[in-house]
Design a protein around this motif. Sequence first.
Motif, PDB file in Angstrom:
ATOM      1  N   ALA A  59       0.809  -1.109   0.680  1.00 12.33           N
ATOM      2  CA  ALA A  59      -0.063   0.268   0.221  1.00 12.33           C
ATOM      3  C   ALA A  59       0.908   0.665   0.078  1.00 12.33           C
ATOM      4  O   ALA A  59       1.582   1.307   0.670  1.00 12.33           O
ATOM      5  N   LEU A  60       0.742   2.062  -0.757  1.00 19.08           N
ATOM      6  CA  LEU A  60       1.353   3.712  -1.007  1.00 19.08           C
ATOM      7  C   LEU A  60       0.142   4.628  -0.499  1.00 19.08           C
ATOM      8  O   LEU A  60      -0.594   5.007  -1.050  1.00 19.08           O
ATOM      9  N   SER A  61       1.192   5.499  -0.168  1.00 21.52           N
ATOM     10  CA  SER A  61       0.497   6.548   0.837  1.00 21.52           C
ATOM     11  C   SER A  61       1.270   7.836   0.008  1.00 21.52           C
ATOM     12  O   SER A  61       1.660   8.314   0.617  1.00 21.52           O
ATOM     13  N   LEU A  62       0.887   8.570  -0.855  1.00 20.38           N
ATOM     14  CA  LEU A  62       1.297   9.806  -1.882  1.00 20.38           C
ATOM     15  C   LEU A  62       0.228  11.015  -1.059  1.00 20.38           C
ATOM     16  O   LEU A  62      -0.854  11.386  -1.176  1.00 20.38           O
ATOM     17  N   ASP A  63       1.441  12.350  -1.376  1.00 20.33           N
ATOM     18  CA  ASP A  63       0.687  13.518  -0.684  1.00 20.33           C
ATOM     19  C   ASP A  63       0.906  14.275  -1.908  1.00 20.33           C
ATOM     20  O   ASP A  63       1.683  14.393  -2.732  1.00 20.33           O
ATOM     21  N   GLY A  64      -0.601  15.406  -2.491  1.00 17.30           N
ATOM     22  CA  GLY A  64      -0.632  15.526  -3.322  1.00 17.30           C
ATOM     23  C   GLY A  64      -1.679  16.578  -3.497  1.00 17.30           C
ATOM     24  O   GLY A  64      -1.365  17.097  -2.137  1.00 17.30           O
ATOM     25  N   ILE A 199     -10.962  13.070 -10.244  1.00 19.50           N
ATOM     26  CA  ILE A 199     -11.680  13.976  -9.579  1.00 19.50           C
ATOM     27  C   ILE A 199     -13.562  13.726  -9.764  1.00 19.50           C
ATOM     28  O   ILE A 199     -13.522  15.002 -10.795  1.00 19.50           O
ATOM     29  N   PRO A 200     -13.891  12.937  -9.575  1.00 19.61           N
ATOM     30  CA  PRO A 200     -15.122  12.727  -9.757  1.00 19.61           C
ATOM     31  C   PRO A 200     -15.683  14.374  -9.537  1.00 19.61           C
ATOM     32  O   PRO A 200     -15.786  15.269  -9.038  1.00 19.61           O
ATOM     33  N   ALA A 201     -16.891  14.597 -10.485  1.00 25.47           N
ATOM     34  CA  ALA A 201     -17.569  15.879 -10.923  1.00 25.47           C
ATOM     35  C   ALA A 201     -18.787  16.033  -9.882  1.00 25.47           C
ATOM     36  O   ALA A 201     -18.903  17.536  -9.359  1.00 25.47           O
ATOM     37  N   ASP A 202     -19.231  15.332  -8.742  1.00 27.64           N
ATOM     38  CA  ASP A 202     -19.757  15.959  -7.627  1.00 27.64           C
ATOM     39  C   ASP A 202     -19.161  15.701  -6.417  1.00 27.64           C
ATOM     40  O   ASP A 202     -19.681  15.999  -5.429  1.00 27.64           O
ATOM     41  N   GLN A 203     -17.926  16.349  -6.553  1.00 27.97           N
ATOM     42  CA  GLN A 203     -17.011  16.300  -5.304  1.00 27.97           C
ATOM     43  C   GLN A 203     -16.638  17.952  -5.654  1.00 27.97           C
ATOM     44  O   GLN A 203     -16.096  18.222  -6.501  1.00 27.97           O
ATOM     45  N   THR A 204     -17.173  18.504  -4.321  1.00 32.35           N
ATOM     46  CA  THR A 204     -16.515  19.878  -4.365  1.00 32.35           C
ATOM     47  C   THR A 204     -15.197  20.042  -3.932  1.00 32.35           C
ATOM     48  O   THR A 204     -14.877  19.396  -2.622  1.00 32.35           O
ATOM     49  N   VAL A 205     -14.704  20.572  -5.058  1.00 27.85           N
ATOM     50  CA  VAL A 205     -13.266  20.672  -3.839  1.00 27.85           C
ATOM     51  C   VAL A 205     -12.312  22.040  -4.621  1.00 27.85           C
ATOM     52  O   VAL A 205     -13.241  22.841  -5.749  1.00 27.85           O
ATOM     53  N   PHE A 206     -11.186  22.452  -4.594  1.00 19.14           N
ATOM     54  CA  PHE A 206     -10.875  23.966  -4.708  1.00 19.14           C
ATOM     55  C   PHE A 206      -9.220  23.058  -5.686  1.00 19.14           C
ATOM     56  O   PHE A 206      -9.183  22.895  -4.681  1.00 19.14           O
ATOM     57  N   ALA A 207      -9.308  23.866  -6.405  1.00 14.18           N
ATOM     58  CA  ALA A 207      -7.958  24.521  -6.709  1.00 14.18           C
ATOM     59  C   ALA A 207      -6.841  24.369  -5.847  1.00 14.18           C
ATOM     60  O   ALA A 207      -6.542  25.562  -5.516  1.00 14.18           O
ATOM     61  N   GLY A 208      -5.695  23.636  -5.377  1.00 15.24           N
ATOM     62  CA  GLY A 208      -4.543  24.261  -4.214  1.00 15.24           C
ATOM     63  C   GLY A 208      -4.467  23.361  -3.085  1.00 15.24           C
ATOM     64  O   GLY A 208      -3.973  23.743  -2.085  1.00 15.24           O
ATOM     65  N   LEU A 209      -6.023  22.480  -3.023  1.00 18.83           N
ATOM     66  CA  LEU A 209      -6.248  21.788  -1.511  1.00 18.83           C
ATOM     67  C   LEU A 209      -5.384  20.862  -1.240  1.00 18.83           C
ATOM     68  O   LEU A 209      -4.894  19.676  -2.487  1.00 18.83           O
ATOM     69  N   PRO A 210      -4.364  20.299  -0.126  1.00 16.44           N
ATOM     70  CA  PRO A 210      -3.775  19.233  -0.281  1.00 16.44           C
ATOM     71  C   PRO A 210      -4.730  18.212   0.174  1.00 16.44           C
ATOM     72  O   PRO A 210      -5.646  17.973   1.435  1.00 16.44           O
TER      73      PRO A 210
END
Length: 308
Positions: A59-64, A199-210
Amino acid sequence: MIVWRRWVLPLLLVVIFGACAAALVKIAFFPDRSEAVVSPQAGITDPVVAVERGAVVNALSLDGTVARDEAYAVRSELTGTVTAVHIADGAAVAAGQKLYTVRQDEPRKDIDVLAPEAGDVSELALVKGQATSVGTETYTLTPARYHLQATVEPVQLYRLVNAPTEATVTITGGPSPFACTGVRVQVSEEGTASVRCAIPADQTVFAGLPATMDLALGQVDDALVIPVTAVQGGAGTGKVWVDAGDGAEPEEREVALGVNDGTMVEVTDGLAEGDSIRQFVPGFVAPVEEFCYEISPGVEQCDSGMSW
């Protein structure tokens, strides 16, 4: 009595002190060689481990970081004259929204050009009365889509061979973890490696979020496993050194490898349970660990030492 005190007693003391001095000289400069000689069989041997059965979870966990998808140029698929432009440069449009109208000559009719997907229009290169032809760049669309991009150490790329197409994303301070699709590995010309998913279209996200990307790369139970330090190579095939015992030189042997979690690796062929192998490949340099301890109140001293 006078003779005893003047002659006999002093002579006895001289003899006793002389014997003690001779004994001290012998101990200091002429030790018993039977105790000082080290057995020729003593020496430093390489650590040996046994091939055992166990589970390996890769299992690999990556920060993005969340980012908006890249803008792209949209080219005309019609030849004719622009009769109307229905949007302004910089407008946000919905999928299927009318952008401009083109009048074709053959056959003569008006055709409305629609937005291929939701996004922001820029570099709009159309005005009423302008002639347009197939292949002409008409505007640039920045889609209202987002992705997560995480950097990865190049040494981890072999672990990402045959990576799954789906990952789990956790956004700091955001919604509960959700699945992102279309996982793909990218390596730039400069050698920088990254992993990206949509990222699925139904998820509310913003550019720059860690965010964190968790990848389930494989799992085996009740498999033959050995430390990765014992293998030369780590993806698909490798070499190990089987210990024959009795001081004999180890046997170099090729093995087939499976799931690797960075510490232990599955062996699918080439070894049997109970085989003894060298824990470290030839030339392996053990990592240096630092040990810190308090030598006085509020003052620490750190020393380095080999981890094995």
